[in-house]
Scaffold this motif. Structure first.
Motif, mmCIF file in Angstrom:
data_model
loop_
_atom_site.group_PDB
_atom_site.id
_atom_site.type_symbol
_atom_site.label_atom_id
_atom_site.label_comp_id
_atom_site.label_asym_id
_atom_site.label_seq_id
_atom_site.Cartn_x
_atom_site.Cartn_y
_atom_site.Cartn_z
ATOM 1 N N LEU A 1 35.540 35.462 40.190
ATOM 2 C CA LEU A 1 35.055 36.400 39.181
ATOM 3 C C LEU A 1 36.219 37.142 38.517
ATOM 4 O O LEU A 1 36.188 37.404 37.312
ATOM 5 N N GLY A 2 37.242 37.494 39.312
ATOM 6 C CA GLY A 2 38.391 38.179 38.746
ATOM 7 C C GLY A 2 39.118 37.327 37.723
ATOM 8 O O GLY A 2 39.512 37.809 36.650
ATOM 9 N N THR A 3 39.291 36.043 38.019
ATOM 10 C CA THR A 3 39.939 35.133 37.072
ATOM 11 C C THR A 3 39.112 34.978 35.801
ATOM 12 O O THR A 3 39.635 35.010 34.681
ATOM 13 N N ALA A 4 37.806 34.822 35.985
ATOM 14 C CA ALA A 4 36.933 34.668 34.825
ATOM 15 C C ALA A 4 36.922 35.933 33.974
ATOM 16 O O ALA A 4 37.006 35.868 32.734
ATOM 17 N N PHE A 5 36.835 37.102 34.610
ATOM 18 C CA PHE A 5 36.815 38.355 33.854
ATOM 19 C C PHE A 5 38.132 38.579 33.116
ATOM 20 O O PHE A 5 38.150 39.089 31.995
ATOM 21 N N ALA A 6 39.247 38.228 33.762
ATOM 22 C CA ALA A 6 40.545 38.386 33.103
ATOM 23 C C ALA A 6 40.639 37.475 31.892
ATOM 24 O O ALA A 6 41.189 37.855 30.845
ATOM 25 N N ALA A 7 40.117 36.244 32.012
ATOM 26 C CA ALA A 7 40.134 35.323 30.876
ATOM 27 C C ALA A 7 39.200 35.799 29.768
ATOM 28 O O ALA A 7 39.509 35.657 28.579
ATOM 29 N N ILE A 8 38.055 36.384 30.154
ATOM 30 C CA ILE A 8 37.094 36.857 29.157
ATOM 31 C C ILE A 8 37.657 38.022 28.355
ATOM 32 O O ILE A 8 37.548 38.083 27.134
ATOM 33 N N THR A 9 38.266 38.971 29.062
ATOM 34 C CA THR A 9 38.708 40.210 28.406
ATOM 35 C C THR A 9 40.126 40.142 27.874
ATOM 36 O O THR A 9 40.501 40.939 27.018
ATOM 37 N N GLY A 10 40.934 39.226 28.421
ATOM 38 C CA GLY A 10 42.335 39.188 28.037
ATOM 39 C C GLY A 10 43.146 40.307 28.645
ATOM 40 O O GLY A 10 44.274 40.575 28.213
ATOM 41 N N GLN A 11 42.596 40.962 29.687
ATOM 42 C CA GLN A 11 43.302 42.051 30.349
ATOM 43 C C GLN A 11 44.350 41.499 31.312
ATOM 44 O O GLN A 11 44.432 40.289 31.560
ATOM 45 N N SER A 12 45.121 42.407 31.903
ATOM 46 C CA SER A 12 46.205 42.016 32.795
ATOM 47 C C SER A 12 45.674 41.576 34.154
ATOM 48 O O SER A 12 44.500 41.790 34.491
ATOM 49 N N ILE A 13 46.579 40.985 34.942
ATOM 50 C CA ILE A 13 46.219 40.552 36.295
ATOM 51 C C ILE A 13 45.859 41.756 37.153
ATOM 52 O O ILE A 13 44.927 41.691 37.976
ATOM 53 N N GLU A 14 46.580 42.858 36.991
ATOM 54 C CA GLU A 14 46.297 44.050 37.786
ATOM 55 C C GLU A 14 44.881 44.549 37.533
ATOM 56 O O GLU A 14 44.176 44.956 38.459
ATOM 57 N N PHE A 15 44.453 44.512 36.270
ATOM 58 C CA PHE A 15 43.080 44.919 35.940
ATOM 59 C C PHE A 15 42.082 43.993 36.620
ATOM 60 O O PHE A 15 41.075 44.449 37.181
ATOM 61 N N ALA A 16 42.354 42.681 36.575
ATOM 62 C CA ALA A 16 41.429 41.717 37.176
ATOM 63 C C ALA A 16 41.316 41.937 38.677
ATOM 64 O O ALA A 16 40.213 41.865 39.243
ATOM 65 N N ILE A 17 42.432 42.205 39.347
ATOM 66 C CA ILE A 17 42.400 42.431 40.789
ATOM 67 C C ILE A 17 41.668 43.728 41.103
ATOM 68 O O ILE A 17 40.894 43.819 42.071
ATOM 69 N N GLY A 18 41.899 44.756 40.280
ATOM 70 C CA GLY A 18 41.190 46.012 40.482
ATOM 71 C C GLY A 18 39.691 45.874 40.347
ATOM 72 O O GLY A 18 38.927 46.592 40.996
ATOM 73 N N ILE A 19 39.245 44.945 39.487
ATOM 74 C CA ILE A 19 37.819 44.654 39.358
ATOM 75 C C ILE A 19 37.348 43.739 40.482
ATOM 76 O O ILE A 19 36.251 43.901 41.031
ATOM 77 N N ALA A 20 38.170 42.751 40.851
ATOM 78 C CA ALA A 20 37.750 41.719 41.786
ATOM 79 C C ALA A 20 37.545 42.256 43.196
ATOM 80 O O ALA A 20 36.608 41.844 43.889
ATOM 81 N N VAL A 21 38.414 43.160 43.646
ATOM 82 C CA VAL A 21 38.320 43.643 45.026
ATOM 83 C C VAL A 21 37.014 44.383 45.275
ATOM 84 O O VAL A 21 36.324 44.109 46.277
ATOM 85 N N PRO A 22 36.592 45.328 44.421
ATOM 86 C CA PRO A 22 35.271 45.940 44.648
ATOM 87 C C PRO A 22 34.132 44.929 44.619
ATOM 88 O O PRO A 22 33.163 45.056 45.373
ATOM 89 N N VAL A 23 34.258 43.914 43.754
ATOM 90 C CA VAL A 23 33.236 42.870 43.713
ATOM 91 C C VAL A 23 33.195 42.109 45.045
ATOM 92 O O VAL A 23 32.127 41.827 45.593
ATOM 93 N N GLY A 24 34.383 41.782 45.580
ATOM 94 C CA GLY A 24 34.439 41.092 46.865
ATOM 95 C C GLY A 24 33.845 41.915 47.987
ATOM 96 O O GLY A 24 33.154 41.389 48.874
#
Length: 259
Positions: free
Chosen positions: A81-104
């Protein structure tokens, strides 16, 4: 903003299903976060992004396992989900990880729900075992695997299907200070993963090697592959010296016995 097609969502969801079943059966490593991130990166067209996010989450999960039925964050789904969200939004890796960990962490509750559901099938398997019905036992265990697969695939599918709207709303509506906090936490969390791993390593005995590796990586601008090769060479030298010392000691003890 990138929009994922239905085919891409189905492929990623199918991987989530297969990887969970693989973790219970063949154990080919498909449930590792780094492979999940890489596969998702291939599907969304950015394998480098998927590898970076998957490897970071894989590092956080090192030394952590579900022994005794304990629940740990679902780093595999977080990587996808973090990879997909980062690709969708074009945000940085740090943003994706910050989103992915709560999701996990949130998806650990799905694992708990799957365990509750599987209690029914396990009781059926016990009943079939008492009746010496091997087919029934096998069928019950297979249904348990399917439950785990759907328990992983359904949340990933829903997260990706509604992801563009949800993530677009998040990036547009939440305040800047919260986005900044997510990026900062994304930088801190890998360090926390390393700290968890170090907790289980015999650092009191081998701390000079850790200091040497840190110095090489921090001050000599050596890549991780180079640090790993240097570490392997140092470990081999240390084992050679140790084995020679043991041989000399055994020879001396043999000489004392002969005398």
């Amino acid at each position: 903003m990138l929009e994922l097609s239905l085919m891409q969502i189905l492929l990623i969801s199918l991987y989530a299903f297969i990887s969970d079943v693989d973790g219970l059966t063949f154990q080919m490593g498909l449930s590792n976060a780094i492979f999940a991130g890489a596969f998702t990166g291939i599907v969304v067209g950015d394998i480098k992004l998927g590898l970076a996010i998957g490897a970071t989450l894989q590092l956080m999960g090192l030394g952590v396992a579900t022994y005794g039925g304990a629940s740990v964050p679902n780093y595999k789904a977080a990587a996808m989900l973090g990879t997909a969200f980062a690709a969708i939004t074009g945000q940085s890796i740090e943003f994706a990880i910050g989103i992915a960990v709560p999701v996990g962490i949130l998806l650990t509750h799905m694992g708990t729900l799957v365990r509750f559901v599987n209690v029914f099938f396990q009781h059926k398997a016990e009943k079939y075992a008492d009746e010496a019905n091997l087919t029934g036992v096998s069928r019950s265990n297979a249904l348990c695997c399917l439950t785990w697969g759907f328990g992983a695939a359904i949340p990933v599918f829903l997260g990706l299907y509604f992801g563009s709207e949800v993530v677009g709303f998040v990036t547009d509506k939440i305040p800047v200070w919260l986005l900044t906090g997510l990026k900062v936490s994304g930088k801190i969390l890998p360090a926390m993963g390393i700290a968890i791993l170090m907790r289980y390593l015999p650092l009191k005995k081998f701390y000079p090697f850790m200091i040497l590796g840190f110095a090489i990586a921090a001050f000599l601008n050596v890549s991780l592959v180079g640090v790993a090769i240097i570490g392997f060479a140092i470990a081999a030298i240390w084992l050679m010296i140790k084995n020679q010392g043991l041989q000399v000691q055994s020879q001396d003890e043999g000489g004392d016995i002969d005398d």
